[in-house]
Motif scaffolding. Sequence first.
Motif, PDB file in Angstrom:
ATOM      1  N   GLY A 403      39.435  38.456  33.686  1.00 38.34           N
ATOM      2  CA  GLY A 403      38.894  38.131  35.003  1.00 38.34           C
ATOM      3  C   GLY A 403      39.626  36.954  35.614  1.00 38.34           C
ATOM      4  N   LEU A 406      43.084  37.879  36.688  1.00 36.25           N
ATOM      5  CA  LEU A 406      43.133  38.593  37.965  1.00 36.25           C
ATOM      6  C   LEU A 406      42.956  37.629  39.136  1.00 36.25           C
ATOM      7  CD1 LEU A 406      41.078  41.840  37.271  1.00 36.25           C
ATOM      8  CD2 LEU A 406      43.527  41.609  37.462  1.00 36.25           C
ATOM      9  N   VAL A 407      41.954  36.748  39.024  1.00 36.24           N
ATOM     10  CA  VAL A 407      41.676  35.842  40.139  1.00 36.24           C
ATOM     11  C   VAL A 407      42.846  34.883  40.349  1.00 36.24           C
ATOM     12  CG1 VAL A 407      40.166  34.017  40.965  1.00 36.24           C
ATOM     13  CG2 VAL A 407      39.179  35.988  39.829  1.00 36.24           C
ATOM     14  N   THR A 410      45.978  36.599  41.721  1.00 37.35           N
ATOM     15  CA  THR A 410      45.913  36.974  43.138  1.00 37.35           C
ATOM     16  C   THR A 410      45.999  35.741  44.025  1.00 37.35           C
ATOM     17  OG1 THR A 410      43.539  37.027  42.894  1.00 37.35           O
ATOM     18  CG2 THR A 410      44.640  39.134  42.925  1.00 37.35           C
ATOM     19  N   ILE A 411      45.483  34.616  43.548  1.00 40.57           N
ATOM     20  CA  ILE A 411      45.519  33.432  44.403  1.00 40.57           C
ATOM     21  C   ILE A 411      46.897  32.765  44.353  1.00 40.57           C
ATOM     22  CG2 ILE A 411      44.556  31.133  44.767  1.00 40.57           C
ATOM     23  CD1 ILE A 411      41.899  32.186  43.835  1.00 40.57           C
ATOM     24  N   PRO A 442      45.762  25.981  47.357  1.00 36.73           N
ATOM     25  CA  PRO A 442      45.178  27.230  47.856  1.00 36.73           C
ATOM     26  C   PRO A 442      43.803  27.048  48.474  1.00 36.73           C
ATOM     27  CG  PRO A 442      45.145  27.161  45.470  1.00 36.73           C
ATOM     28  CD  PRO A 442      45.961  25.989  45.925  1.00 36.73           C
TER      29      PRO A 442
ATOM     30  N   PHE B 104      32.926  43.060  44.710  1.00 38.96           N
ATOM     31  CA  PHE B 104      32.553  43.661  43.432  1.00 38.96           C
ATOM     32  C   PHE B 104      31.681  42.745  42.589  1.00 38.96           C
ATOM     33  CE2 PHE B 104      35.828  46.820  44.062  1.00 38.96           C
ATOM     34  CZ  PHE B 104      35.272  47.908  43.436  1.00 38.96           C
ATOM     35  N   VAL B 160      35.771  29.621  46.042  1.00 37.46           N
ATOM     36  CA  VAL B 160      36.829  29.478  45.036  1.00 37.46           C
ATOM     37  C   VAL B 160      37.784  30.671  45.049  1.00 37.46           C
ATOM     38  CG1 VAL B 160      37.265  29.340  42.562  1.00 37.46           C
ATOM     39  CG2 VAL B 160      35.399  28.047  43.568  1.00 37.46           C
ATOM     40  N   ALA B 161      37.213  31.877  45.073  1.00 36.76           N
ATOM     41  CA  ALA B 161      38.054  33.038  44.790  1.00 36.76           C
ATOM     42  C   ALA B 161      38.407  33.864  46.015  1.00 36.76           C
ATOM     43  CB  ALA B 161      37.376  33.928  43.758  1.00 36.76           C
ATOM     44  N   PRO B 164      40.624  31.498  49.693  1.00 34.18           N
ATOM     45  CA  PRO B 164      42.083  31.330  49.713  1.00 34.18           C
ATOM     46  C   PRO B 164      42.829  32.627  50.015  1.00 34.18           C
ATOM     47  CG  PRO B 164      41.143  30.395  47.714  1.00 34.18           C
ATOM     48  CD  PRO B 164      40.050  31.120  48.405  1.00 34.18           C
ATOM     49  N   LEU B 165      42.148  33.742  49.880  1.00 30.42           N
ATOM     50  CA  LEU B 165      42.822  35.026  50.039  1.00 30.42           C
ATOM     51  C   LEU B 165      42.472  35.713  51.347  1.00 30.42           C
ATOM     52  CD1 LEU B 165      42.253  36.387  46.449  1.00 30.42           C
ATOM     53  CD2 LEU B 165      44.395  35.645  47.429  1.00 30.42           C
ATOM     54  N   LYS B 170      44.169  43.540  51.758  1.00 30.70           N
ATOM     55  CA  LYS B 170      42.838  43.885  51.248  1.00 30.70           C
ATOM     56  C   LYS B 170      42.836  44.166  49.756  1.00 30.70           C
ATOM     57  CE  LYS B 170      40.387  45.160  54.497  1.00 30.70           C
ATOM     58  NZ  LYS B 170      39.885  46.507  54.683  1.00 30.70           N
ATOM     59  N   LEU B 171      43.872  44.845  49.296  1.00 27.63           N
ATOM     60  CA  LEU B 171      43.971  45.212  47.890  1.00 27.63           C
ATOM     61  C   LEU B 171      43.902  43.976  46.991  1.00 27.63           C
ATOM     62  CD1 LEU B 171      44.609  47.811  46.198  1.00 27.63           C
ATOM     63  CD2 LEU B 171      46.950  47.022  46.155  1.00 27.63           C
ATOM     64  N   VAL B 172      44.605  42.913  47.398  1.00 25.94           N
ATOM     65  CA  VAL B 172      44.659  41.686  46.609  1.00 25.94           C
ATOM     66  C   VAL B 172      43.271  41.054  46.521  1.00 25.94           C
ATOM     67  CG1 VAL B 172      45.653  39.386  46.561  1.00 25.94           C
ATOM     68  CG2 VAL B 172      47.074  41.325  47.177  1.00 25.94           C
ATOM     69  N   LEU B 174      40.420  42.538  46.882  1.00 23.97           N
ATOM     70  CA  LEU B 174      39.559  43.407  46.089  1.00 23.97           C
ATOM     71  C   LEU B 174      39.746  43.121  44.594  1.00 23.97           C
ATOM     72  CD1 LEU B 174      37.791  45.517  47.322  1.00 23.97           C
ATOM     73  CD2 LEU B 174      39.512  47.223  46.841  1.00 23.97           C
ATOM     74  N   ILE B 175      40.992  42.923  44.195  1.00 22.96           N
ATOM     75  CA  ILE B 175      41.285  42.648  42.790  1.00 22.96           C
ATOM     76  C   ILE B 175      40.681  41.314  42.383  1.00 22.96           C
ATOM     77  CG2 ILE B 175      43.176  42.150  41.215  1.00 22.96           C
ATOM     78  CD1 ILE B 175      44.729  44.311  42.854  1.00 22.96           C
ATOM     79  N   SER B 176      40.724  40.357  43.290  1.00 19.59           N
ATOM     80  CA  SER B 176      40.114  39.064  43.005  1.00 19.59           C
ATOM     81  C   SER B 176      38.613  39.200  42.789  1.00 19.59           C
ATOM     82  CB  SER B 176      40.406  38.099  44.151  1.00 19.59           C
ATOM     83  OG  SER B 176      39.838  36.855  43.892  1.00 19.59           O
ATOM     84  N   ILE B 178      37.070  41.812  41.643  1.00 14.55           N
ATOM     85  CA  ILE B 178      36.868  42.453  40.341  1.00 14.55           C
ATOM     86  C   ILE B 178      37.004  41.416  39.232  1.00 14.55           C
ATOM     87  CG2 ILE B 178      37.806  44.150  38.733  1.00 14.55           C
ATOM     88  CD1 ILE B 178      38.757  45.704  41.194  1.00 14.55           C
ATOM     89  N   GLY B 179      38.034  40.590  39.363  1.00 15.95           N
ATOM     90  CA  GLY B 179      38.236  39.534  38.377  1.00 15.95           C
ATOM     91  C   GLY B 179      37.037  38.611  38.305  1.00 15.95           C
ATOM     92  N   MET B 180      36.513  38.233  39.470  1.00 14.99           N
ATOM     93  CA  MET B 180      35.369  37.329  39.512  1.00 14.99           C
ATOM     94  C   MET B 180      34.161  37.969  38.837  1.00 14.99           C
ATOM     95  SD  MET B 180      35.683  34.420  40.586  1.00 14.99           S
ATOM     96  CE  MET B 180      34.475  33.349  39.859  1.00 14.99           C
ATOM     97  N   LEU B 182      34.178  40.051  36.334  1.00 17.47           N
ATOM     98  CA  LEU B 182      34.335  39.948  34.889  1.00 17.47           C
ATOM     99  C   LEU B 182      34.069  38.522  34.414  1.00 17.47           C
ATOM    100  CD1 LEU B 182      37.579  42.009  34.293  1.00 17.47           C
ATOM    101  CD2 LEU B 182      35.242  42.713  33.977  1.00 17.47           C
TER     102      LEU B 182
END
Lengths: 461, 393
Positions: A403, A406-407, A410-411, A442, B104, B160-161, B164-165, B170-172, B174-176, B178-180, B182
């Motif tokens: 997780g 990924l975060v 992406t950042i 960021p 997500f 936080v997540a 910044p994005l 959008k894809l990026v 969305l992935i963030s 998903i990561g959050m 988890l």
Amino acid sequence: MATSESKTPFATGSNPSNPFLQGPALYALVTAYLVVVPILAIGNMMSNPRPSLIADILFLGLLGSFLVLHKAPVSMTYKGVAAAILLGAVLPFFGTFNQFYMDVMIQIAMFCVLATGLNVVVGFAGLLDLGYIAFYAVGAYTWAIVSTGQANNFISGGHFPLGPEWFFVFLPITLVVGAIFGVLLGLPVLRLKGDYLAIVTLGFGEVIRVLLTNLDRPINITNGAQGIKDIGQPPLFLNPIFNAFGLDLNRAQTVQLHFYVLVAVILLTMLLVVYRLSVSRIGRAWTAIREDETAAIAMGIPLVRMKLLAFVTGASFAGAMGMVFAAKQTFVNPPTFDLIRSINILAMVILGGMGSIPGVLLGAALVTLLNLQILPRITAELEARTNLPSTLDPAQYQRLIFGLMLVLMTIFRPQGLLPEERRKEELHGVVPPDPADIPTKPDDDSAPSSSSPTGSGGSGA
Amino acid sequence: MATQSEAGAISAGTRRTTRMLLNQIFGPLLQILYFVIGSAVILGTIVILLAFLLQGTRSDINLLQGTLIILPQVIVDSLVRGFLYAMIALGYTMVYGVLEFINFAHGEIFMVGAFVVAGFGLMLNSAGILGDFPGILFVIISVLLGAAVSGILAVSVERVAYRPLRNSPKLVLLISTIGMSLVLQDLVRIIATSTPLGFNARVLTPDLGSAIRLATLPNPGGNDINVIIDARSMIFILASIVMLIFLNYLVNVTRVGKAMRAVAQDRPTASLMGINVNNIIALTFLVGGALGGAAGVLFGIRVQAINPYVGFLPGLKAFTAAVLGGIGNITGAMVGGIVLGFLEAFVASYLSLFTAGAFAGANYADIAAFSILIIILIFKPEGLLGEATVQKV
């Protein structure tokens, strides 16, 4: 982005001023690495074949040879020959000493196939597929059902279980089965926009898993939650060759070597296919769809067909790899194919760099190593030195680590570790190309957003 | 959020009439009521018709009678599921309305709410006062607590997540998310396993009252049928309704609500009108997260056994509900939740009855939910109440 480029330690190709990084000196340096590390690794194995911290580090160094080869600006012939020697001789020889390292190498190759397949979908065509593992599951269960007595439950005649020689018949069949499932899922959902697609594929992955768990009634097809065991293995077709070389191998080593060869062949085939696709008209169509769907349609690209093709390419290789997985483990059950596996593969793609073939290979290797080797090793070392409670065992932090990966990726580095050139430009296109902006924190989003036409206007910052 | 756009036509200085106010607050609830009645009538008719057609296929029980006996209970179950999905779906739909991405991690925000009530119950229990704690007070405190924790968590996650994005593809983003999701799952797991809660946490509550008998139906064949609703389900439904009223008030009547709708409609223009867009986005996450957390608390109280992964499936289905109702549309999310809850509960209860146990309905309910999602997305992607959008180039 010129400043960040020159900071990258491996970006030697763009820096011809350093005398060590060109001409004979460069070749000597690379060759030295490619000779010394394998000798050290194999020498260490000969003296003590048990896994240890030293062996782990040397193993990483050995796998790092591919990264060195990829990054070093040496000739393609040199790269090809060196990679062939590494893949064909050094790694399998190293692997015969220790089953664990061999297994890690096989798993890395398997995940390389999966990550490359997902990369076609996510990286090339820009379609976020969160149910990718479902195709893998379908392939695995196809072979699991026909190579055990399971198929007799719904196909009369008692032809099953099929013998090991059927393995090579079913390898293309699972490829096709994967492709069929890709079409089945793809046709209805590919008209959807990116984020809808993500959730539908996620749902699809869950549906497949639920079906696998529940299709033991009314007819026992998948044997439900207990899974299927004693799955058939491929025939040991390379034994004559091993015997001709006078190799003295035990049964486990032979089986592992067969899987090594099998997976390596599939991986190389796939890389060839995917590379050729990516530089073809189809690959350019995928890129166009990824960058701007509307513009792609305007340019006459058959949108649904191209998306479907990306989906099917990824799904078919996942199906075949699933079959190899089932044969290797000789056991499959539904929880093996849960969402976290899909996310794992996605993490590989993101880590390495969406759209970049060398990138996703690196990502697959790193994530697999992290899972199988680095985290357990850290745990073992920590347990030996401290009395850590088992609940804080780093090997259990998989979700947290992936997780965060990924975060953070992406950042801080959305283009991945080994980015594709076009993707790098795309992801940084929105940031003004002013070097002063690059080290911006960021969380300080006011600067980039205020200068971007699509931004929130920055009035709130 | 588009159906209440007539409210935006009223200028800030105009005083609303009481009638208009009531309409703004209770109008969406009335719409929910229509859908509740509609779903119950339609699905009830379908199962009774099916039972009538299949009458005689099972020798062991009388299918028609069996269908009728469980019908009231199935409707109660439908309502509980429906409100659960509705409350979670609001979080998805509000975020989608403002930022146009799927969060997500929202299922995990919900799960955190459930763990808050588990922790609160455990704390009271170890202090020895759980048994004497008044039930109503317990529910109110834990809902407020869960809403606060989850709301703040949702805002922090956004800060936080996601922030910044905001200008990334959008894809990026969305992935963030998903990561959050988890990260949150594992953080809660670590907290739960290193405290007395444990991985499979039990939600301890004071006595919340026994089951309430709503009605007694005469049964010619034997004992009378009692239509009962257990206290926990009752609490769930009532608390959800109270919160939906509050949400409608917030979004449709107050000034910040108007700002939220403005930001959802057009972010750059809203910012030109002097609305602090970042604050409104944070507020959206706060409200969505708080509703999710409150739903988590009520869910925890009702099911009484939770683990760090309970948020995933309800989250996914709530998203389905949001799409079903028309994503970005607040009333749509509530309606979609209700409809999905009804469909699922009916499949879960009647599938195994009609197939003589060949298919376990509870397992296939998930499949039913996702099939609905796929069908809706293909045939009516704008959802039940959404408006079709035309992509401008």
